[in-house]
Design a protein around this motif. Structure first.
Motif: not given
Length: 274
Positions: A28-39, A44-45, A74-77
């Motif tokens: 989940v963190a990898l997708v967030t870091l690379r593709k953003g909070s929406s993806e 996450l859902a 991840a959003c913060v990082l």
């Protein structure tokens, strides 16, 4: 990174096993870091489904808090702030400890009773063995600390994956440069002292030790790299850190000191021929 189906499969199956929930959180963190909070939020859902099922069965709140904590961190990082991400992770650990001490207090008490029974069995076989008696509040703090470390490991794994795929060597440079702002370092120390002196919530201070420890690790890695000591010295360091409580305090003290004087700039780089 190949698509949503693969990401869902990795994260959902990992969280469903409980023991490997941190791997699902890392996905989940990898997708967030690379593709953003929406993806990342979309993944996450889906991942929250098995985590919620586990929580409703009354077995563990850890997967839910791990997933939420690593997603927010991840959003913060993604904005480029490791210190703030570590603060968020500590906050998630404190929230879990609070939940374990209120909503899931029965589970905390059950763990405390189990540990007390184990202590009695050990003393029966060896009267010289001394083990501390833990309350449900103590257990809640321990669970929060374990969760904080699980979240930071998941986030670090995701950042390492991201660096390997898109920025080789980036995670190493980022980790070596990690320093806590002075205000954050002082705030963590004051919070630790306040909790440690409170009596009932003394164990909760372990949750606030995590950011200082991680920052200390970053400094140690940077100094080892500057001194060209090799991987073996790091392995020995972590073995001693796990075994010796005073060394853990030294690492945290180094992190606080580094916040004020920037140790890296004050030490020379050892040349390869030296």
């Amino acid at each position: 990174m190949r698509g949503r189906t693969q990401a869902i499969a990795v994260s959902v199956l990992s969280v469903g096993t409980v023991f490997f929930a941190w791997v699902g959180a890392a996905a989940v963190a990898l997708v967030t870091l690379r593709k953003g909070s929406s993806e990342g939020g979309w993944l996450l859902a889906w991942t929250m489904v098995p985590a919620a099922f586990i929580a409703l069965q009354g077995s563990d709140l850890g997967p839910i808090t791990t997933l939420i904590g690593v997603y927010i961190a991840a959003c913060v990082l993604r904005l480029g702030s490791w210190p703030l991400a570590l603060l968020v992770i500590s906050a998630s650990g404190l929230i879990l400890a609070l939940l374990m001490n209120t909503v899931a207090q029965a589970q905390s008490q059950q763990i405390a009773d189990m540990l007390a029974m184990l202590s009695e069995q050990l003393r029966a076989g060896n009267p010289d063995v001394q083990m501390p008696v833990l309350s449900a509040t103590d257990v809640a703090g321990m669970v929060g600390a374990i969760n904080a470390w699980t979240v930071v490991l998941g986030l670090a794994l995701a950042r390492w994956w991201q660096a390997m795929l898109y920025n080789p060597g980036g995670f190493r440079s980022e980790f070596h440069a990690l320093r806590l702002p002075q205000a954050l370092a002082v705030g963590l120390v004051l919070g630790m002292l306040l909790l440690a002196s409170s009596g009932a919530w003394a164990n909760w201070a372990m949750i606030l030790q995590m950011p200082l420890s991680v920052a200390g690790f970053g400094l140690v890695h940077a100094l080892v790299a500057r001194s060209r000591l090799g991987v073996g010295s790091l392995v020995m360091f972590y073995m001693l850190w796990a075994l010796l409580l005073p060394l853990r305090w030294v690492v945290q003290l180094l992190a606080v000191t580094d916040s004020f004087i920037d140790v890296r700039k004050r030490l020379p780089v050892r040349q390869s021929g030296e």
